[in-house]
Design a protein around this motif. Structure first.
Motif, PDB file in Angstrom:
ATOM      1  N   ALA A 225       8.024  -6.528  -0.410  1.00 14.82           N
ATOM      2  CA  ALA A 225       8.636  -7.825  -0.110  1.00 14.82           C
ATOM      3  C   ALA A 225      10.147  -7.650  -0.099  1.00 14.82           C
ATOM      4  N   VAL A 226      10.832  -8.508   0.653  1.00 11.55           N
ATOM      5  CA  VAL A 226      12.293  -8.503   0.697  1.00 11.55           C
ATOM      6  C   VAL A 226      12.776  -9.912   0.393  1.00 11.55           C
ATOM      7  N   ASP A 227      13.740 -10.030  -0.524  1.00  9.48           N
ATOM      8  CA  ASP A 227      14.228 -11.362  -0.876  1.00  9.48           C
ATOM      9  C   ASP A 227      15.319 -11.817   0.088  1.00  9.48           C
ATOM     10  N   ARG A 228      15.832 -13.020  -0.121  1.00  8.25           N
ATOM     11  CA  ARG A 228      16.786 -13.624   0.812  1.00  8.25           C
ATOM     12  C   ARG A 228      18.103 -12.870   0.871  1.00  8.25           C
ATOM     13  N   ASN A 229      18.392 -12.056  -0.154  1.00  9.38           N
ATOM     14  CA  ASN A 229      19.615 -11.272  -0.181  1.00  9.38           C
ATOM     15  C   ASN A 229      19.440  -9.870   0.404  1.00  9.38           C
ATOM     16  N   GLY A 230      18.229  -9.569   0.873  1.00  9.72           N
ATOM     17  CA  GLY A 230      17.969  -8.261   1.454  1.00  9.72           C
ATOM     18  C   GLY A 230      17.529  -7.204   0.468  1.00  9.72           C
ATOM     19  N   ARG A 231      17.348  -7.552  -0.792  1.00 12.81           N
ATOM     20  CA  ARG A 231      16.854  -6.589  -1.781  1.00 12.81           C
ATOM     21  C   ARG A 231      15.372  -6.329  -1.544  1.00 12.81           C
ATOM     22  N   VAL A 232      14.984  -5.066  -1.602  1.00 13.17           N
ATOM     23  CA  VAL A 232      13.600  -4.670  -1.372  1.00 13.17           C
ATOM     24  C   VAL A 232      12.886  -4.571  -2.718  1.00 13.17           C
ATOM     25  N   HIS A 233      11.667  -5.093  -2.761  1.00 12.57           N
ATOM     26  CA  HIS A 233      10.841  -5.063  -3.972  1.00 12.57           C
ATOM     27  C   HIS A 233       9.485  -4.468  -3.610  1.00 12.57           C
ATOM     28  N   ALA A 234       8.945  -3.633  -4.470  1.00 14.18           N
ATOM     29  CA  ALA A 234       7.634  -3.022  -4.214  1.00 14.18           C
ATOM     30  C   ALA A 234       6.820  -2.972  -5.495  1.00 14.18           C
ATOM     31  N   SER A 235       5.536  -3.233  -5.355  1.00 14.23           N
ATOM     32  CA  SER A 235       4.591  -3.000  -6.447  1.00 14.23           C
ATOM     33  C   SER A 235       3.569  -1.989  -5.964  1.00 14.23           C
ATOM     34  N   TYR A 236       3.080  -1.147  -6.892  1.00 12.57           N
ATOM     35  CA  TYR A 236       2.133  -0.111  -6.514  1.00 12.57           C
ATOM     36  C   TYR A 236       1.473   0.473  -7.763  1.00 12.57           C
ATOM     37  N   PHE A 237       0.502   1.311  -7.517  1.00 10.04           N
ATOM     38  CA  PHE A 237      -0.345   1.876  -8.569  1.00 10.04           C
ATOM     39  C   PHE A 237       0.082   3.308  -8.870  1.00 10.04           C
ATOM     40  N   LYS A 238       0.215   3.622 -10.146  1.00 10.55           N
ATOM     41  CA  LYS A 238       0.475   4.995 -10.581  1.00 10.55           C
ATOM     42  C   LYS A 238      -0.855   5.590 -11.006  1.00 10.55           C
ATOM     43  N   GLY A 239      -1.400   6.461 -10.157  1.00 11.52           N
ATOM     44  CA  GLY A 239      -2.782   6.883 -10.296  1.00 11.52           C
ATOM     45  C   GLY A 239      -3.071   7.781 -11.468  1.00 11.52           C
ATOM     46  N   ASP A 240      -2.106   8.638 -11.873  1.00 13.04           N
ATOM     47  CA  ASP A 240      -2.417   9.589 -12.930  1.00 13.04           C
ATOM     48  C   ASP A 240      -2.535   8.937 -14.300  1.00 13.04           C
ATOM     49  N   GLN A 241      -1.937   7.736 -14.456  1.00 12.13           N
ATOM     50  CA  GLN A 241      -2.025   7.023 -15.735  1.00 12.13           C
ATOM     51  C   GLN A 241      -2.607   5.620 -15.585  1.00 12.13           C
ATOM     52  N   SER A 242      -3.023   5.255 -14.391  1.00  8.02           N
ATOM     53  CA  SER A 242      -3.629   3.943 -14.116  1.00  8.02           C
ATOM     54  C   SER A 242      -2.728   2.796 -14.573  1.00  8.02           C
ATOM     55  N   ASP A 243      -1.446   2.864 -14.160  1.00 12.15           N
ATOM     56  CA  ASP A 243      -0.466   1.842 -14.517  1.00 12.15           C
ATOM     57  C   ASP A 243       0.002   1.084 -13.277  1.00 12.15           C
ATOM     58  N   LEU A 244       0.503  -0.130 -13.499  1.00 14.21           N
ATOM     59  CA  LEU A 244       1.175  -0.889 -12.463  1.00 14.21           C
ATOM     60  C   LEU A 244       2.660  -0.555 -12.500  1.00 14.21           C
ATOM     61  N   LYS A 245       3.230  -0.184 -11.345  1.00 11.97           N
ATOM     62  CA  LYS A 245       4.657   0.101 -11.266  1.00 11.97           C
ATOM     63  C   LYS A 245       5.354  -0.860 -10.307  1.00 11.97           C
ATOM     64  N   TYR A 246       6.648  -1.013 -10.550  1.00 15.22           N
ATOM     65  CA  TYR A 246       7.518  -1.851  -9.717  1.00 15.22           C
ATOM     66  C   TYR A 246       8.769  -1.057  -9.387  1.00 15.22           C
ATOM     67  N   ALA A 247       9.220  -1.143  -8.148  1.00 15.71           N
ATOM     68  CA  ALA A 247      10.456  -0.483  -7.737  1.00 15.71           C
ATOM     69  C   ALA A 247      11.291  -1.446  -6.913  1.00 15.71           C
ATOM     70  N   THR A 248      12.612  -1.272  -6.987  1.00 14.80           N
ATOM     71  CA  THR A 248      13.499  -2.150  -6.236  1.00 14.80           C
ATOM     72  C   THR A 248      14.740  -1.396  -5.797  1.00 14.80           C
ATOM     73  N   CYS A 249      15.347  -1.903  -4.724  1.00 12.25           N
ATOM     74  CA  CYS A 249      16.568  -1.313  -4.184  1.00 12.25           C
ATOM     75  C   CYS A 249      17.377  -2.408  -3.507  1.00 12.25           C
ATOM     76  N   ALA A 250      18.706  -2.418  -3.760  1.00 11.04           N
ATOM     77  CA  ALA A 250      19.558  -3.464  -3.203  1.00 11.04           C
ATOM     78  C   ALA A 250      20.285  -3.026  -1.938  1.00 11.04           C
ATOM     79  N   VAL A 251      20.782  -1.793  -1.907  1.00 14.89           N
ATOM     80  CA  VAL A 251      21.561  -1.322  -0.764  1.00 14.89           C
ATOM     81  C   VAL A 251      21.243   0.133  -0.479  1.00 14.89           C
ATOM     82  N   ALA A 252      21.477   0.540   0.767  1.00 15.28           N
ATOM     83  CA  ALA A 252      21.300   1.941   1.169  1.00 15.28           C
ATOM     84  C   ALA A 252      19.988   2.507   0.634  1.00 15.28           C
TER      85      ALA A 252
END
Length: 300
Positions: A225-252
């Motif tokens: 997903a991308v918010d109104r300011n252009g920041r990118v947000h991602a959710s995904y699965f970490k398979g080796d430990q069966s965890d939920l992860k989140y990642a984000t990036c604002a620029v470049a």
């Protein structure tokens, strides 16, 4: 009973009122046209503007089908809900009311072979359709079409990533500025990858890609997903430990060090089938599957 002419005229104003309410919500861009035109009909018999055929934004046509289906499968004061099967049959047999909506979604986009797995689609209010998918070589590909998208020749196709990635679990979005963003799982290397393009995205060279999270076996079930300011947000699965992860990036965001990631939920076997949504305020919402307890979980 049946609405009289004056009552129907009043009801027919709701798409106009809805689009006026959203008039100053700038980040929606042409998305406001979806609200105004979701009761138009392919044959020109809809409202409020009597648009016909390709004049109707594809996004509005898709919402029209969704709206009709929801009405059919919901109890109403004047009738009981239909079954899902009957509603599908009703939509499929509705002729020019929904013609070219379902055809657009079923169009053959590119060539022969094992093409089109892990598909993600974004339909813009302008009518431009964007699809990300992987092909028979497991390369990440992007296809776009502006008009008459039931004709395969009208699609333009670009190869986005060929770095021996075996791309899977693809999620695509388009931000308010028209930039394309794709998150996906690199099955071969076990990484979460990200691709983006600002202009002329039908040219593969205009796409930039990066491994955004690389501890290993991360990126399954990606949602982007991308918010109104252009920041990118991602959710995904970490398979080796069966965890939920989140990642984000604002620029470049094609620079790996500009990404920040964290384990959001590590309570058991969680994080599968993730879906992320960003509120206008910027607050993050993630739904995911707890396979250990067979539960739906929610994170905010």
């Amino acid at each position: 009973g049946t609405l009289d002419e004056s009552e129907f005229a009043l009801i027919a104003q709701h798409p106009v009122i809805g689009s006026e309410i959203l008039r100053d919500v700038d980040f929606l861009g042409d998305g406001k046209l979806v609200v105004r035109h979701h009761h138009e009909r392919w044959d020109g018999g809809g409202y409020p503007d009597g648009l016909a055929g390709e004049e109707i934004p594809l996004g509005a046509r898709i919402i029209a089908v969704c709206d009709a289906f929801d009405a059919m499968v919901t109890d109403r004061p004047y009738r009981a809900a239909m079954s899902a099967e009957d509603a599908v049959a009703e939509v499929s047999g509705a002729g020019d009311i929904f013609l070219h909506v379902t055809e657009s979604l079923d169009a053959e986009v590119s060539g022969a072979g094992d093409i089109g797995q892990s598909t993600s689609i974004v339909a813009e209010a302008s009518g431009l359709v964007n699809i990300a998918y992987f092909d028979a070589n497991r390369d990440l590909k992007y296809a776009s079409c502006a008009t008459s998208c039931t004709v395969g020749a009208n699609w333009q196709i670009a190869t986005v990533d060929t770095t021996n990635i075996l791309s899977e679990d693809i999620s695509m979005t388009v931000d308010g500025a028209g930039r394309r963003h794709i998150g996906y799982y690199d099955y071969y290397n076990g990484d979460f990858r990200y691709a983006t393009c600002a202009t002329n995205c039908q040219v593969g060279a205009n796409w930039q890609t990066v491994a955004a999270d690389v501890p290993g076996n991360v990126g399954w079930f990606t949602s982007l997903a991308v918010d109104r300011n252009g920041r990118v947000h991602a959710s995904y699965f970490k398979g080796d430990q069966s965890d939920l992860k989140y990642a984000t990036c604002a620029v470049a965001c094609t620079v790996a060090t500009n990404w920040r990631s964290a384990v959001v939920d590590a309570a058991g076997e969680v994080g599968m089938s993730t879906s992320i949504a960003v509120e206008e305020s910027g607050r993050i919402n993630i739904a995911h599957y707890d396979s250990g307890n067979t539960n739906l979980k929610f994170v905010r």
